[in-house]
Enzyme design. Structure first.
Site, mmCIF file in Angstrom:
data_model
loop_
_atom_site.group_PDB
_atom_site.id
_atom_site.type_symbol
_atom_site.label_atom_id
_atom_site.label_comp_id
_atom_site.label_asym_id
_atom_site.label_seq_id
_atom_site.Cartn_x
_atom_site.Cartn_y
_atom_site.Cartn_z
ATOM 1 C CG HIS A 88 -3.538 9.351 0.781
ATOM 2 N ND1 HIS A 88 -3.964 10.404 1.217
ATOM 3 C CD2 HIS A 88 -3.836 8.571 0.571
ATOM 4 C CE1 HIS A 88 -5.396 9.310 1.136
ATOM 5 N NE2 HIS A 88 -5.369 8.639 0.948
ATOM 6 C CG HIS A 104 -2.087 1.114 1.183
ATOM 7 N ND1 HIS A 104 -2.139 1.695 2.618
ATOM 8 C CD2 HIS A 104 -2.605 1.412 0.506
ATOM 9 C CE1 HIS A 104 -3.443 2.955 2.427
ATOM 10 N NE2 HIS A 104 -3.533 2.418 1.442
HETATM 11 O O1 G3P Z 1 -6.750 1.876 -3.154
HETATM 12 C C1 G3P Z 1 -6.967 1.133 -2.265
HETATM 13 C C2 G3P Z 1 -6.484 2.635 -1.064
HETATM 14 O O2 G3P Z 1 -5.160 2.994 -1.349
HETATM 15 C C3 G3P Z 1 -7.728 3.656 -1.068
HETATM 16 O O3 G3P Z 1 -7.360 4.272 -0.062
HETATM 17 O O4 G3P Z 1 -6.571 6.616 0.616
HETATM 18 O O5 G3P Z 1 -4.976 5.063 1.419
HETATM 19 O O6 G3P Z 1 -6.016 5.991 -1.279
HETATM 20 P P1 G3P Z 1 -6.370 5.007 0.426
HETATM 21 MG MG MG Z 2 -4.667 4.590 -2.530
#
Ligand code: G3P
Ligand code: MG
Length: 243
Positions: free
Chosen positions: A53, A11
Site C-alpha cells: 500500500h 479490504h
Molecule cells: O480500493 C479501495 C481502497 O482500498 C482505497 O484506499 O488507501 O485503502 O488503498 P486505500
Molecule cells: Mg486499496
C-alpha cells in the site's frame, strides 16, 4: 446497475484480522466466508508487481526505504506480519503472482488496486494489467482500479478486456463523463461521499458504485439496501452478506 460479484469485499486482503496485503489476509478472508478481496499492487525496484500500500516499507514491514528502490531479493527477506501481531511473524510481502494463485485456489474474486509509486503510473498499470491477464487466463476476470487516471489509461491500452474501476475519494461533479472517457465500468468512492444523491445518480447511470471503507454492519446494510453495489471492509468479523 448490474453487479454479478459479491457485495462484501475484504479490504487489503483480510481487513483488520490479518496483516494488510498478505497471503495470511487472503486466507483469513476465505475462512470468514468472504468471496471477494481488494488489495494494492506496486512495483518493486526490479519492476515486479508486489502487494503493497505505502511507497515506503516502514509501516507494514521490518524494512526501510522506498519499495520502488528495493530489489526482489531484499523484499523476499522482509517480515510483513510482525507489525500486525507476533502470530504473523515471518509473513512475506507477496508477489502479485502468489496472491493471484491463492485467490484462484481459494475461490476469491479480486479487485486489484493499481497503486503506483510516484511517477510510475503507466509502467505499473501496464505490468499489472499484463500479469493479471496471464494469471487469470480464462477465470472470472478481476476488476482493476486506481486513483491514477494515467494508470487507468495504460491498463486499458494493455488489456482492454479487463474491467476497470475509477477510484476517487470524492467523485467530481462530472464523474459520469470521466468514467465514460476512461471506459471504466465502476465508480469507487469514500464512505463519507457516498450520499443518497450519488447512490441515486449511479443508479440512473447504470454504474455500480463501490464504497470504502465501511466498518459498521448497520451502515453497510443501509448502503447495500440503498443501491450501493458493494462495500470494502476491514471488519470481516462483523459484516456478512445480506440474505
Ligand atoms: O480500493 C479501495 C481502497 O482500498 C482505497 O484506499 O488507501 O485503502 O488503498 P486505500
Ligand atoms: Mg486499496
Amino acid at each position: 446497475m448490474s453487479w454479478a460479484h459479491p457485495r462484501l469485499i475484504a479490504h487489503r486482503c483480510g481487513g483488520a484480522l490479518a496483516p494488510e496485503n498478505t497471503l495470511a489476509g487472503l486466507r483469513k478472508a476465505a475462512e470468514h466466508g468472504y468471496r471477494a478481496v481488494e488489495f494494492d499492487v506496486m512495483l518493486s525496484g526490479d519492476g515486479t508487481p508486489v502487494l503493497m500500500h505505502d511507497e515506503t516499507l516502514e509501516r507494514t514491514t521490518d524494512g526501510h526505504g522506498r519499495v520502488a528502490e528495493t530489489s526482489d531479493a531484499e523484499l523476499a527477506r522482509l517480515d510483513a506480519g510482525s507489525r500486525h501481531g507476533a502470530q504473523f511473524a515471518g509473513e512475506p510481502v507477496p508477489t502479485f503472482g502468489a496472491a493471484a494463485g491463492l485467490c484462484l485456489a481459494l475461490g476469491l474474486w479480486a479487485n486489484i488496486e493499481i497503486k503506483p509509486s510516484r511517477g510510475a503510473d503507466a509502467e505499473t498499470a501496464r505490468k499489472v494489467a499484463a500479469r493479471a491477464r496471464e494469471l487469470w487466463n480464462g477465470s472470472a476476470s478481476p476488476l482493476l482500479s486506481s486513483f491514477s487516471v494515467a494508470a487507468l489509461e495504460a491498463a486499458r491500452e494493455t488489456a482492454p478486456e479487463l474491467p476497470r474501476g475509477l477510484l476517487v475519494e470524492k467523485p467530481p461533479p462530472d464523474w459520469p463523463k470521466l468514467l465514460h472517457r476512461l471506459g471504466c465500468a465502476t465508480l469507487h468512492c469514500a464512505r463519507r461521499h457516498a450520499g443518497r444523491r450519488l447512490i441515486e445518480e449511479a443508479g440512473r447511470e447504470g454504474v455500480p458504485l463501490l464504497v470504502y471503507t465501511v466498518n459498521d454492519a448497520e451502515d453497510a446494510a443501509t448502503l447495500l439496501r440503498q443501491g450501493v453495489a458493494a462495500v470494502f471492509t476491514d471488519r470481516i468479523d462483523l459484516l456478512a452478506e445480506p440474505s
